[in-house]
Design a protein around this motif. Structure first.
Motif, short mmCIF file in Angstrom:
data_model
loop_
_atom_site.label_atom_id
_atom_site.label_comp_id
_atom_site.label_asym_id
_atom_site.label_seq_id
_atom_site.Cartn_x
_atom_site.Cartn_y
_atom_site.Cartn_z
N ASP A 167 31.57 -29.06 5.94
CA ASP A 167 32.29 -29.62 7.07
C ASP A 167 32.21 -28.64 8.26
N PRO A 168 31.66 -29.36 9.45
CA PRO A 168 31.42 -28.24 10.47
C PRO A 168 32.96 -28.05 11.21
N LEU A 169 33.75 -28.63 10.74
CA LEU A 169 35.23 -28.46 11.36
C LEU A 169 35.76 -27.19 10.91
N PHE A 170 35.09 -26.48 9.97
CA PHE A 170 35.47 -25.13 9.65
C PHE A 170 35.03 -24.08 10.61
N TRP A 171 34.04 -24.47 11.51
CA TRP A 171 33.07 -23.77 12.40
C TRP A 171 33.59 -24.37 13.81
N LYS A 172 34.61 -25.03 14.11
CA LYS A 172 34.64 -25.77 15.25
C LYS A 172 34.83 -24.80 16.39
N ASP A 173 35.24 -23.55 16.47
CA ASP A 173 35.20 -22.79 17.42
C ASP A 173 33.80 -22.20 17.71
N LYS A 174 33.24 -21.69 16.58
CA LYS A 174 31.75 -21.16 16.90
C LYS A 174 30.91 -22.26 17.47
N LEU A 175 31.06 -23.52 16.93
CA LEU A 175 30.36 -24.65 17.27
C LEU A 175 30.60 -25.00 18.78
N LYS A 176 31.72 -24.52 19.11
CA LYS A 176 32.39 -25.20 20.29
C LYS A 176 32.50 -26.84 20.51
N LEU A 177 33.04 -27.32 19.33
CA LEU A 177 33.10 -28.91 19.32
C LEU A 177 34.40 -29.14 20.11
N ASP A 178 33.95 -30.34 20.85
CA ASP A 178 35.26 -30.62 21.72
C ASP A 178 36.02 -31.70 20.83
N ASP A 179 37.14 -32.16 21.45
CA ASP A 179 37.98 -32.93 20.73
C ASP A 179 37.54 -34.16 20.17
N THR A 180 36.63 -34.81 20.88
CA THR A 180 36.03 -36.02 20.76
C THR A 180 35.12 -36.02 19.55
N GLN A 181 34.33 -34.88 19.45
CA GLN A 181 33.35 -34.64 18.50
C GLN A 181 34.35 -34.26 17.23
N CYS A 182 35.28 -33.55 17.36
CA CYS A 182 36.07 -33.26 16.10
C CYS A 182 36.70 -34.76 15.44
N GLN A 183 37.16 -35.40 16.34
CA GLN A 183 37.87 -36.82 15.73
C GLN A 183 36.61 -37.52 15.04
N LYS A 184 35.53 -37.67 15.69
CA LYS A 184 34.32 -38.28 15.05
C LYS A 184 33.97 -37.80 13.87
N ILE A 185 33.86 -36.57 13.73
CA ILE A 185 33.46 -35.92 12.43
C ILE A 185 34.74 -36.25 11.40
N ARG A 186 35.93 -36.18 11.91
CA ARG A 186 37.01 -36.69 10.85
C ARG A 186 36.72 -38.03 10.50
N GLN A 187 36.37 -38.92 11.45
CA GLN A 187 36.16 -40.19 10.85
C GLN A 187 35.10 -40.55 9.90
N ILE A 188 33.97 -39.69 10.38
CA ILE A 188 32.79 -39.60 9.35
C ILE A 188 33.14 -39.30 8.05
N ASN A 189 33.88 -38.15 7.92
CA ASN A 189 34.41 -37.54 6.68
C ASN A 189 35.20 -38.59 5.86
N SER A 190 35.97 -39.26 6.61
CA SER A 190 36.91 -40.45 6.15
C SER A 190 36.14 -41.44 5.65
N GLU A 191 35.18 -41.84 6.23
CA GLU A 191 34.44 -42.98 5.72
C GLU A 191 33.70 -42.49 4.54
N TYR A 192 33.07 -41.27 4.57
CA TYR A 192 32.27 -40.90 3.46
C TYR A 192 33.12 -41.01 2.03
N TYR A 193 34.31 -40.32 2.11
CA TYR A 193 35.12 -40.41 1.05
C TYR A 193 35.37 -41.65 0.41
N GLU A 194 35.70 -42.40 1.57
CA GLU A 194 35.98 -44.01 1.00
C GLU A 194 34.71 -44.70 0.31
#
Length: 114
Positions: free
Chosen positions: A33-60
């Motif tokens: 999960d790239p959110l663990f490296w959010k700061d190193k990757l310099k993910l913006d809020d939109t990207q973080c939200q999109k990754i959360r959505q992708i992860n949620s859909e993945y588990y579903e």
């Protein structure tokens, strides 16, 4: 019990996929999960939200796979494909510089694991 089954399927799919992965092929995979490296990757809020959505859909999807399939091989194959799909979706959320950083993080983490 369902959460435990989902967790086991995730681990099996990841283990099978990683063992079958040929890193020399140039295929870029996002196994963690790239959110663990959010700061190193310099993910913006939109990207973080999109990754959360992708992860949620993945588990579903994994949960559906676990409940719909009866064959162990079918479950493993569909779970592995779901993991690949997740990886591709997350990869597409990265900007070019973030992709380079991700590759560096991946190389550092896999070389330390050996």
């Amino acid at each position: 019990m369902n959460l435990r089954l989902l967790y086991i399927l995730t681990i099996l799919a990841a283990a099978d996929f990683v063992s079958a992965q040929d890193n020399s092929s140039g295929k870029n995979m996002v196994m963690y999960d790239p959110l663990f490296w959010k700061d190193k990757l310099k993910l913006d809020d939109t990207q973080c939200q999109k990754i959360r959505q992708i992860n949620s859909e993945y588990y579903e999807k994994l949960s559906l796979v676990a409940h719909e399939s009866s064959s162990h091989q079918t479950v493993k194959a569909r779970a592995a494909q779901t993991l690949i799909d997740r990886s591709e979706e997350i990869w597409e959320t990265f900007h070019p510089k973030q992709r380079k950083r991700w590759k560096k993080l991946w190389e550092d983490n896999t070389s330390n694991a050996i």
